[in-house]
Structures are given as structure tokens and as C-alpha cells.
Write an enzyme that holds these catalytic residues in place. Structure first.
Site, PDB file in Angstrom:
ATOM      1  N   CYS A  97      28.054 -36.890  44.577  1.00 51.55           N
ATOM      2  CA  CYS A  97      27.930 -37.760  43.409  1.00 51.55           C
ATOM      3  C   CYS A  97      27.369 -36.673  42.355  1.00 51.55           C
ATOM      4  O   CYS A  97      27.481 -36.852  40.899  1.00 51.55           O
ATOM      5  CB  CYS A  97      26.777 -38.804  43.484  1.00 51.55           C
ATOM      6  SG  CYS A  97      25.098 -38.341  42.999  1.00 51.55           S
ATOM      7  N   CYS A 134      21.968 -34.954  41.618  1.00 51.86           N
ATOM      8  CA  CYS A 134      20.698 -33.927  41.972  1.00 51.86           C
ATOM      9  C   CYS A 134      21.388 -32.748  42.759  1.00 51.86           C
ATOM     10  O   CYS A 134      21.093 -32.782  43.917  1.00 51.86           O
ATOM     11  CB  CYS A 134      19.992 -34.752  43.109  1.00 51.86           C
ATOM     12  SG  CYS A 134      19.330 -36.403  42.453  1.00 51.86           S
ATOM     13  N   CYS A 152      16.199 -29.774  24.799  1.00 49.11           N
ATOM     14  CA  CYS A 152      16.503 -30.048  26.370  1.00 49.11           C
ATOM     15  C   CYS A 152      17.676 -29.033  26.595  1.00 49.11           C
ATOM     16  O   CYS A 152      18.359 -29.053  27.815  1.00 49.11           O
ATOM     17  CB  CYS A 152      17.197 -31.528  26.461  1.00 49.11           C
ATOM     18  SG  CYS A 152      18.560 -31.854  25.177  1.00 49.11           S
TER      19      CYS A 152
END
Length: 465
Positions: A78, A81, A422
């Protein structure tokens, strides 16, 4: 070295800002995903660019002492993470290194020592918002294909990285706390049992498109079901099921989206049950979050981030503060009680409406918010009308600030600028221009997204003497 070639032994000596391990062979850089510095691996080359190669691990000869066993069964598929395979202390070390490297290489400024990165207390189940996609033709793993068994092809989960039409069905996600997993699994099970059609992104047909789950530290819970066309019977079936099985949902909504993509910022979100918003708490402040509202996705670490920004701003109570890219006014409202006045600017009109409501909810009457494109709205006319700011807080998107905005801030010569970013690379680029008028006096990285390569960074700039 050609695509398909085998590198028998490659030592991983670093890690890129995109999260891949870095090795070198004959002076050429090789990026290898799911590796950590200290790994020695056999690699198959799967991509060749002018300046680098890309590969994946065929075999480990030696594993890094910084490795950790991934905790999620979906790791590597996916892509949510990507750093699960590294211990958290190591993740923080490399994030700190990326901030230092970007600032040193790209800004060209004399810099103070970077403060140690502030880690997140939670390293899993820390997100307050997730979006899951329905698919009538989900991705099959190699194990499933090799089993030669028949498999249910409906899926509800995340996109395979860089493949818009490939969805991995998620059994358990470690990013959002319960009842997020229970809701997703129950929705899929109910839809499968009742034969409710899932969306086919290629054919642009099917009913169920997307499921959004938003949680709050207050216990409020928002669920939004997105469907492709209006079928009130199917809608009532799904929505009544959610209302009945999950009474803890405080805001139950749906969207009918006939467009070619899942974004619904320009569409009506219809309320089925409960409130049209959830409430979030940060310290003694409350924030109203609607279905389209932006809010930092790691609520608890966002509080720490804003405390650092407020500390760097060092407000005494008599300052005019500009909060650029204010979003829903979270930072503006967070610092308002320590300032004379805060002026917030943001491109998204709905966000500005939320910012005004959040000031009203908290009894804050010294904020003004304006919607518009930053490079067009923020100019001499605006400053003449609202006053020259003593302190500027800016928190732009990943692309950083427009050069026109950066140059205006350099020319404006306010006393202090607090730059929250960010993306340390674009932050460093902007510092090169801001360095015309300001010195960098403090640098504080903050980890908002454990198990990923992303890092926030807060910088204090002070007007040169």
C-alpha cells in the site's frame, strides 16, 4: 548496467528523502526500496535513469542493526508506511539528517545548529483522517495468484503507489484508531452480502466509490460515503446500516459524485444523521471540522508543532501578526490571545469560513481572515490597508511559497518570520531569498508522520541588524 541486471552484493549506505535505501556501484547511485543503511543485499535492477538505477532486493546477505520487523501485513504494497522496516530512533535520525542536508546545500545561508527532532509519542494509530477506495477488481498479491484459487475481487482500501486504478484490500490499517477498521470491514462485508456494486474506475460504472473516516480527540466521529450515482434505496440501505451498527458516529454523511475523480470539494455533502461537523480540541481551544475542512492529520503532534511555532513567534501582546496559508485558522487562533491582532490569508474560501467560525467558537475577536491567491492578495495595497506585520507566520504547501511572496516578505522586513514547512527542500529554497533581510536563528524539526519519510520543520528568522 542494464535493466534486469543483477548486483550480487550492494551495501546500503544512506537513505533518500523519498524513503529508499541508497547504495553505489562503480560510482553510480542505486535506489532500493525497503532497505536501511547497513543492509548488504543482492539487487535486481528494475529501472535505469541517466543518473541513477532503481532496484529491489532479491536476497539479504546482511541485515542492518537499524532494521525492524514490519508490523503491517500490507507493508510493501500500500505504500502508506514505507519506513516500518526501520526502528523509530533510526527514522528520526534520518529525518533530522534530511533537514540538515537540505538547509545546508540549498539555502546557502549561515545556519545555527539544528535542534534535535521532536518525535511523536504515538508511532501508530496517529492519523485522524483516512480515505478508502472501493474497487470491483482489487489487486491480488503474488501469494493469491500462485494459489490458483478463486478470490473475491471486491476491495476497499488504498491505491497501489503510482497506480490510480489498482486498489489493495486492507484487512487492518495501523494508521487510525478504532473504530476505523471495524467500520471499513463492516461496510465491505455488508456491501458484499447485499450485492451492492463497487466502482469500476476504468469503465466508470458501479455505485460505491469512497469511504472517509474522520476521528477527533473529543470522541466525535465522522463517516462520509461517496457514491457514483443517486440510488436512494441503496443509499438508505448503506446509511441505515452504518447508523444502526455504529451509534458512536456523530456525523454521518454522503456525497453523490458523477465526476471522473474522487475529489468532492466542489460537490454538496449531504447529511444523513447527526451533526454536519465534528469538534476537535487543542489545549483550551475548540475547532469545528466540516467534511471539507483541512486539519492537521496527527492531532496530538500538531499541538506540539503549534506550541513550537508560538514559542518562536515570542509574542508579547502588542504585535500585529500575519498568518499566511492559514487554512482553517488553527495557528492564527492558537496565537491570537498572545497578539494584538492576527490577519490570516488562505486560498480556499471554505477554509476561511471555518477559520472565522473557529474564532467565534473560542470567543476570539482579534482575528481577521481573507480568501485569495497569496501571490495576488498579499501586496502593498493589502499591507497599507491592514498594517505592516511585526511577526509573520507562514505554513505553505509542499511546493513552498511563490517567489513573488518570498521576495515581498524579504522586502517587508518584519521583525520575525516563523516558517513552518512540510518540505525542507522548498523551505531551504525560500530561505535563500529571505536571507537577503533575515538571519536564521532557530531550527526545529518535528516528526508528524512516523513510519514515513516525511518531516516538518520550523524555522525562526529574525530581521538583520
Amino acid at each position: 548496467m542494464k535493466k534486469g541486471a543483477i548486483i550480487d552484493s550492494l551495501e546500503i549506505t544512506g537513505i533518500s528523502s523519498e524513503g529508499k535505501g541508497v547504495g553505489r556501484i562503480n560510482g553510480q547511485v542505486v535506489f532500493v526500496k525497503e532497505t536501511a543503511p547497513g543492509d548488504v543485499v543482492k539487487v535486481k535492477v528494475v529501472g535505469k535513469k541517466k543518473k541513477f538505477l532503481e532496484g529491489y532486493v532479491e536476497e539479504f546477505h546482511q541485515k542492518s542493526s537499524e532494521r525492524s520487523e514490519p508490523f503491517c501485513e500490507h507493508f510493501g504494497l500500500c505504500g502508506g508506511c514505507k519506513w516500518q522496516h526501520m526502528q523509530y530512533d533510526a527514522q528520526l535520525k534520518y529525518k533530522q539528517g534530511h533537514v540538515e542536508e537540505n538547509l545546508r546545500k540549498l539555502s546557502g545561508l549561515k545556519l545555527p545548529e539544528v535542534k534535535p527532532i521532536l518525535g511523536s509519542e504515538k508511532t501508530s494509530f496517529y492519523r485522524n483522517k483516512l480515505e478508502f477506495t472501493f474497487s470491483n477488481f482489487r489487486w491480488l498479491t503474488k501469494e493469491e495468484i500462485n494459489s490458483e484459487e478463486e478470490h473475491v475481487r471486491t476491495g476497499l482500501g488504498f491505491h497501489i503507489p503510482k497506480q490510480f486504478n489498482k486498489i489493495i484490500n486492507v484487512n487492518k490499517c495501523h494508521l487510525q484508531s478504532d473504530p476505523s477498521n471495524e467500520i471499513r470491514l463492516a461496510v465491505k462485508d455488508y456491501a458484499d452480502k447485499h450485492g451492492i456494486p463497487y466502482f469500476d474506475v476504468k469503465k466508470q460504472e458501479g455505485f460505491l466509490r469512497n469511504l472517509v473516516i474522520r476521528t477527533a480527540t473529543t470522541g466525535d466521529l465522522m463517516v462520509i460515503l461517496q457514491v457514483y450515482y443517486r440510488d436512494q434505496e441503496l443509499l438508505d440501505l448503506m446509511m441505515n446500516f452504518l447508523k444502526r451498527e455504529f451509534p458512536q458516529i456523530t456525523s454521518l454523511m454522503y456525497v453523490v459524485n458523477e465526476k471522473g475523480n474522487d475529489s468532492f470539494s466542489d460537490l454538496e455533502v449531504e447529511l444523513f444523521a447527526g451533526n454536519d461537523h465534528i469538534m476537535e480540541q487543542m489545549g483550551d481551544l475548540k475547532f469545528k471540522i466540516g467534511p471539507k475542512s483541512f486539519y492537521q492529520t496527527n492531532s496530538e503532534q500538531a499541538h506540539e508543532l503549534y506550541k513550537i511555532a508560538a514559542d518562536f513567534a515570542d509574542l508579547k501582546g502588542d504585535e500585529l501578526v500575519y498568518d499566511l496559508y492559514t487554512g482553517t485558522g488553527t495557528i492564527a487562533n492558537f496565537v491570537a490571545r498572545s497578539a494584538k491582532k492576527v490577519v490570516g490569508i488562505e486560498y480556499v474560501e471554505d477554509a476561511i469560513a471555518d477559520a472565522k467560525i473557529n474564532s467565534e467558537i473560542n470567543g476570539i475577536d482579534n482575528t481577521d481572515f481573507y480568501a485569495g491567491d497569496m501571490k495576488d492578495l498579499l501586496g502593498n495595497e493589502f499591507i497599507n490597508q491592514h498594517g505592516k506585520p511585526d511577526v509573520i507566520i507562514t505554513d505553505p504547501p509542499r511546493a513552498g511559497m511563490h517567489p513573488r511572496v518570498t521576495q515581498l516578505l524579504a522586502d517587508l522586513k518584519s521583525n520575525r518570520i516563523v516558517y513552518v514547512s512540510c518540505n525542507p527542500a522548498t523551505q531551504a529554497r525560500d530561505l535563500e531569498i529571505l536571507g537577503q533581510s533575515y538571519d536564521v536563528v532557530k531550527i526545529q524539526p518535528v516528526d508528524m508522520f512516523p513510519q514515513t519519510q516525511h518531516v516538518e520543520n520550523v524555522i525562526l528568522l529574525r530581521l538583520k541588524d
